[in-house]
Design a protein around this motif. Sequence first.
Motif, PDB file in Angstrom:
ATOM      1  N   PHE A 163      55.929  39.518  40.923  1.00  0.00           N
ATOM      2  CA  PHE A 163      54.634  39.504  41.593  1.00  0.00           C
ATOM      3  C   PHE A 163      53.883  40.506  41.778  1.00  0.00           C
ATOM      4  O   PHE A 163      54.440  41.410  42.411  1.00  0.00           O
ATOM      5  CB  PHE A 163      54.831  38.277  42.707  1.00  0.00           C
ATOM      6  N   LEU A 164      52.511  40.474  41.430  1.00  0.00           N
ATOM      7  CA  LEU A 164      51.872  41.787  41.417  1.00  0.00           C
ATOM      8  C   LEU A 164      50.691  41.774  42.589  1.00  0.00           C
ATOM      9  O   LEU A 164      50.750  42.426  43.560  1.00  0.00           O
ATOM     10  CB  LEU A 164      51.025  41.992  40.164  1.00  0.00           C
ATOM     11  N   GLU A 165      49.754  40.737  42.647  1.00  0.00           N
ATOM     12  CA  GLU A 165      48.764  40.653  43.638  1.00  0.00           C
ATOM     13  C   GLU A 165      47.995  39.358  43.483  1.00  0.00           C
ATOM     14  O   GLU A 165      48.485  38.505  42.644  1.00  0.00           O
ATOM     15  CB  GLU A 165      47.814  41.856  43.116  1.00  0.00           C
ATOM     16  N   GLN A 166      46.987  39.332  44.609  1.00  0.00           N
ATOM     17  CA  GLN A 166      46.408  38.133  44.666  1.00  0.00           C
ATOM     18  C   GLN A 166      44.830  38.363  44.699  1.00  0.00           C
ATOM     19  O   GLN A 166      44.461  39.402  45.169  1.00  0.00           O
ATOM     20  CB  GLN A 166      46.838  37.390  45.890  1.00  0.00           C
ATOM     21  N   ASP A 167      44.217  37.526  44.024  1.00  0.00           N
ATOM     22  CA  ASP A 167      42.737  37.675  43.576  1.00  0.00           C
ATOM     23  C   ASP A 167      42.111  36.590  44.521  1.00  0.00           C
ATOM     24  O   ASP A 167      42.256  35.577  43.819  1.00  0.00           O
ATOM     25  CB  ASP A 167      42.195  37.872  42.308  1.00  0.00           C
ATOM     26  N   ILE A 168      41.243  36.588  45.872  1.00  0.00           N
ATOM     27  CA  ILE A 168      40.993  35.482  46.469  1.00  0.00           C
ATOM     28  C   ILE A 168      39.325  35.402  45.870  1.00  0.00           C
ATOM     29  O   ILE A 168      38.480  36.352  45.985  1.00  0.00           O
ATOM     30  CB  ILE A 168      40.775  35.925  47.807  1.00  0.00           C
ATOM     31  N   LEU A 169      39.199  34.283  45.108  1.00  0.00           N
ATOM     32  CA  LEU A 169      37.757  34.131  44.590  1.00  0.00           C
ATOM     33  C   LEU A 169      36.924  33.366  45.849  1.00  0.00           C
ATOM     34  O   LEU A 169      35.801  33.939  45.923  1.00  0.00           O
ATOM     35  CB  LEU A 169      38.005  33.044  43.561  1.00  0.00           C
ATOM     36  N   THR A 170      37.490  32.253  46.459  1.00  0.00           N
ATOM     37  CA  THR A 170      36.597  31.705  47.527  1.00  0.00           C
ATOM     38  C   THR A 170      37.588  31.295  48.486  1.00  0.00           C
ATOM     39  O   THR A 170      38.773  31.587  48.367  1.00  0.00           O
ATOM     40  CB  THR A 170      35.911  30.571  46.959  1.00  0.00           C
ATOM     41  N   ASP A 171      37.210  30.893  49.463  1.00  0.00           N
ATOM     42  CA  ASP A 171      38.287  30.425  50.692  1.00  0.00           C
ATOM     43  C   ASP A 171      39.146  29.301  50.307  1.00  0.00           C
ATOM     44  O   ASP A 171      40.058  28.822  50.904  1.00  0.00           O
ATOM     45  CB  ASP A 171      37.265  30.096  51.999  1.00  0.00           C
TER      46      ASP A 171
END
Lengths: 207, 262
Positions: A119-127
């Motif tokens: 697992f690399l990362e998370q990209d938060i787009l909206t809440d």
Amino acid sequence: MIRVLSVVVILCLSLHAPATGAQSKPLDDIRGPIERGVALLKDPAYNSPSKYDEQREKIWELIHDIFDFRIISMRALAREWRSFTPKQQDEFTEAFTELLKHNYLNKIQGQFRDEEVVFLEQDILTDKQAIVKSKILRQQTEIPMDYKVVLSRGKWRIYDINVEGISLIKNYRTQFKSILAKDSPEELIQRIRQKALEEKKSGQPNA
Amino acid sequence: MTMIPKQTRLRIRICALLAAVLFFIPFAMAHAASQDAEQTASAEDEAFAFVEALDEEEPPPPQLADPLYYVNKGIFHFNDKLYLWVLKPVAVIYQSVLPRPFRTGIQNAYDNLKTPVRFASSMLQGKTDRAGVELGRFMVNTVFGGLGFWNAADLEADLQKPPEEDLGQTLGTYGIGNGFYLVWPILGPSTLRDTAGRAGDIFLDPVAHIAPGLSPFLRTYERLNWLSLNIGNYESVKAAAVDPYASFKDIYLQYREKSVQE
């Protein structure tokens, strides 16, 4: 007295907190169950083929909750969803869930043995929307795998999987659309059920 | 009645309160759950609107006309049987004869040899930096990687493999559409545009010029070698599909669309 009570109240509130999801992170919500599921694969307790089904159900128990199958089903049917009766919608969701389950478990039990999930990362787009990025290491190749997640019923849940930029659910949408152009919703549900059965059978160790 | 010390009474009271609070939690949760269950039709509509909104920023699945549907589908089934009955068994034997590192090396060497295709496509798209990386990789891999069997350039941070480029993608970046869907024998899914691109790619492939007579054999061998490294992929995609023809068409189009954008 008051101090004791306030501690009790805070404790109770904190028991509730995870359910609201305000503090949970998409990456952790997805990574945890998948890594625990993959760890079960390497558990020597399930080495014999007779334990295969038991292991399969255990893994599913761990990971089924990170998917939102209702949202997945709605997306897979897109506009056609509204033309299904509520009963057909439920039947479709059930059949499609079953198909995805055996699909996914076949991959995990069949291939993930000599693969590694990172697992690399998370990209938060909206809440309410995010992308959890991971990659699969297989021999000398790396396969990027993105989980699209949505905050649903207090937890981050998967609503699509992108492998090398190809959306799994969009792929099903195209298939269902092409089937529904000729056949009725009932026939589509029947075909999905049939496929799920085939997938279940092909997952058996002696198949 | 015995006297209960004040301290103890207080403790009992706290315990009672605690029990009451703990008792109430599952009750409250059950209540919330039952409220969830009583979803009205309008809540259903809202849920669907929410799901549709998830897709707002994404392009819809690519669609492409398929005027040759019956011919394409026939070739699709032909390819399926050709793979399962001929190509796969041969690839399995080949796989058991030659260890994986050799096969990977051969694949690398073919990739290296095809540098002109990627170099020209990058240049034609104005991606000069990528073209430079391709050229650099070619020199490092050829000289230090034994004619490209080993990707020596992977060790160099500046020479990491850029996304694949070809002439079909180049035409795509010029705004030329796919035309319509095509399935070729052996080669599989394509489009009118990508077929034209592929013809150009073959022209740019040095194999066609170095040894024109041998090139069909070299190409077949490349295909076999590639297949031996990818056995099982086709089967697993096909097994997951409810409508395999539509599934492979969509995968090809999604993949190409992504490649053009990169």
